[in-house]
Design an enzyme around this catalytic site. Structure first.
Site, PDB file in Angstrom:
ATOM      1  N   LYS A  10      47.106  61.861 -22.589  1.00  0.00           N
ATOM      2  CA  LYS A  10      45.871  62.464 -23.076  1.00  0.00           C
ATOM      3  C   LYS A  10      44.735  62.222 -22.066  1.00  0.00           C
ATOM      4  O   LYS A  10      44.899  61.440 -21.114  1.00  0.00           O
ATOM      5  CB  LYS A  10      45.572  61.890 -24.467  1.00  0.00           C
ATOM      6  N   TYR A  50      47.313  69.921 -33.439  1.00  0.00           N
ATOM      7  CA  TYR A  50      47.060  68.899 -34.462  1.00  0.00           C
ATOM      8  C   TYR A  50      46.897  69.538 -35.834  1.00  0.00           C
ATOM      9  O   TYR A  50      46.043  69.107 -36.606  1.00  0.00           O
ATOM     10  CB  TYR A  50      45.806  68.100 -34.083  1.00  0.00           C
ATOM     11  N   ARG A  86      58.925  57.066 -28.862  1.00  0.00           N
ATOM     12  CA  ARG A  86      57.943  56.501 -29.806  1.00  0.00           C
ATOM     13  C   ARG A  86      57.944  54.980 -29.709  1.00  0.00           C
ATOM     14  O   ARG A  86      56.911  54.336 -29.834  1.00  0.00           O
ATOM     15  CB  ARG A  86      58.277  56.937 -31.235  1.00  0.00           C
ATOM     16  N   THR A  92      50.469  53.873 -33.441  1.00  0.00           N
ATOM     17  CA  THR A  92      49.302  54.745 -33.218  1.00  0.00           C
ATOM     18  C   THR A  92      48.039  53.943 -32.872  1.00  0.00           C
ATOM     19  O   THR A  92      47.317  54.278 -31.944  1.00  0.00           O
ATOM     20  CB  THR A  92      49.030  55.601 -34.482  1.00  0.00           C
ATOM     21  N   ARG A 103      50.751  51.660 -25.549  1.00  0.00           N
ATOM     22  CA  ARG A 103      49.474  51.474 -26.257  1.00  0.00           C
ATOM     23  C   ARG A 103      49.106  49.991 -26.381  1.00  0.00           C
ATOM     24  O   ARG A 103      47.933  49.627 -26.322  1.00  0.00           O
ATOM     25  CB  ARG A 103      49.547  52.133 -27.627  1.00  0.00           C
ATOM     26  N   ASN A 123      44.385  56.294 -27.482  1.00  0.00           N
ATOM     27  CA  ASN A 123      45.658  55.573 -27.363  1.00  0.00           C
ATOM     28  C   ASN A 123      46.560  56.164 -26.275  1.00  0.00           C
ATOM     29  O   ASN A 123      47.774  55.995 -26.302  1.00  0.00           O
ATOM     30  CB  ASN A 123      46.365  55.504 -28.720  1.00  0.00           C
ATOM     31  N   HIS A 126      50.437  60.990 -26.543  1.00  0.00           N
ATOM     32  CA  HIS A 126      50.985  61.597 -27.771  1.00  0.00           C
ATOM     33  C   HIS A 126      52.479  61.775 -27.562  1.00  0.00           C
ATOM     34  O   HIS A 126      52.912  62.155 -26.466  1.00  0.00           O
ATOM     35  CB  HIS A 126      50.348  62.971 -28.022  1.00  0.00           C
ATOM     36  N   GLU A 137      56.334  71.622 -31.166  1.00  0.00           N
ATOM     37  CA  GLU A 137      55.382  71.265 -30.105  1.00  0.00           C
ATOM     38  C   GLU A 137      55.853  71.761 -28.731  1.00  0.00           C
ATOM     39  O   GLU A 137      55.042  72.230 -27.935  1.00  0.00           O
ATOM     40  CB  GLU A 137      55.170  69.751 -30.089  1.00  0.00           C
TER      41      GLU A 137
HETATM   42  P1  AMP Z   1      49.268  61.344 -34.338  1.00  0.00           P
HETATM   43  O1  AMP Z   1      49.626  62.781 -34.532  1.00  0.00           O
HETATM   44  O2  AMP Z   1      49.743  60.425 -35.423  1.00  0.00           O
HETATM   45  O3  AMP Z   1      49.502  60.847 -32.923  1.00  0.00           O
HETATM   46  O4  AMP Z   1      47.692  61.269 -34.533  1.00  0.00           O
HETATM   47  C1  AMP Z   1      46.901  62.016 -33.723  1.00  0.00           C
HETATM   48  C2  AMP Z   1      45.920  61.186 -32.981  1.00  0.00           C
HETATM   49  O5  AMP Z   1      44.753  61.078 -33.787  1.00  0.00           O
HETATM   50  C3  AMP Z   1      46.310  59.753 -32.696  1.00  0.00           C
HETATM   51  O6  AMP Z   1      47.135  59.630 -31.572  1.00  0.00           O
HETATM   52  C4  AMP Z   1      44.958  59.131 -32.501  1.00  0.00           C
HETATM   53  O7  AMP Z   1      44.436  59.428 -31.204  1.00  0.00           O
HETATM   54  C5  AMP Z   1      44.123  59.852 -33.541  1.00  0.00           C
HETATM   55  N1  AMP Z   1      44.048  59.162 -34.834  1.00  0.00           N
HETATM   56  C6  AMP Z   1      45.060  58.972 -35.719  1.00  0.00           C
HETATM   57  N2  AMP Z   1      44.617  58.312 -36.819  1.00  0.00           N
HETATM   58  C7  AMP Z   1      43.292  58.103 -36.627  1.00  0.00           C
HETATM   59  C8  AMP Z   1      42.247  57.492 -37.386  1.00  0.00           C
HETATM   60  N3  AMP Z   1      42.476  56.963 -38.593  1.00  0.00           N
HETATM   61  N4  AMP Z   1      41.003  57.465 -36.866  1.00  0.00           N
HETATM   62  C9  AMP Z   1      40.738  58.019 -35.664  1.00  0.00           C
HETATM   63  N5  AMP Z   1      41.676  58.621 -34.886  1.00  0.00           N
HETATM   64  C10 AMP Z   1      42.930  58.662 -35.353  1.00  0.00           C
END
Ligand code: AMP
Length: 159
Positions: A10, A50, A86, A92, A103, A123, A126, A137
């Protein structure tokens, strides 16, 4: 058993100049890079990638983060590659990610902290979570002709 997964370095990872270090971690375990490119996505593309997060309170920060600069997108192929990647990437929230994961080694913040700043959790990476997610994706990010079939030393020595 041989699967494909989508990985994004990212904008925070690209801007911190750790792209090479991250890719090395994937190469070392023997998975194959079958597609790779740099892309700077817009808000519409972010909503497609997303789509399951669009209604969530943290989505505006997430969209601002993923569109703030180019990402390095890649498709990796290997045995149980979705689960393996993963595991290498880690949880995450960097503050929950184990040491030794990307991470856990390159970041430390929590979602709780990010939320106080109306920011997305930075982080670095992705990675697709499931086979279904990976297929959708890969189709969104890559054309079939951008994915390559070739042999690596792992095809000879590991598989
Ligand atoms: P994921 O699809 O689970 O990777 O989530 C998408 C991205 O959203 C994550 O990699 C983080 O960068 C961000 N993210 C996920 N959960 C949160 C949260 N509770 N607050 C802020 N950012 C988040």
């Amino acid at each position: 058993m041989i699967e494909r997964t989508l990985v994004l370095i990212k904008p925070d990872g690209v801007q911190r100049k750790v792209t090479g270090e991250i890719i090395t971690r994937f190469e070392k375990v023997g998975v194959k890079i079958i597609g790779m490119k740099m892309m700077w996505i817009d808000n519409d593309f972010s909503k497609k990638h997303y789509k399951e997060h669009v209604e969530k309170p943290f989505y505006p920060g997430l969209e601002a983060m993923i569109t703030e600069g180019p990402v390095v997108a890649m498709v990796l192929e290997g045995v149980h590659v979705i689960e393996i990647i993963r595991k290498i990437v880690g949880a995450t929230e960097p503050h929950k990610a184990a040491p030794g994961t990307i991470r856990g080694d390159y970041a430390h913040v929590s979602a709780e902290y990010a939320n106080t700043k109306n920011m997305s959790v930075k982080n670095l990476v992705h990675a697709s979570g499931t086979k279904q997610e990976a297929e959708a994706e890969i189709e969104l990010w890559f054309k079939p002709e951008e994915l390559h079939s070739y042999k690596t030393v792992h095809d000879v020595h590991t598989l």
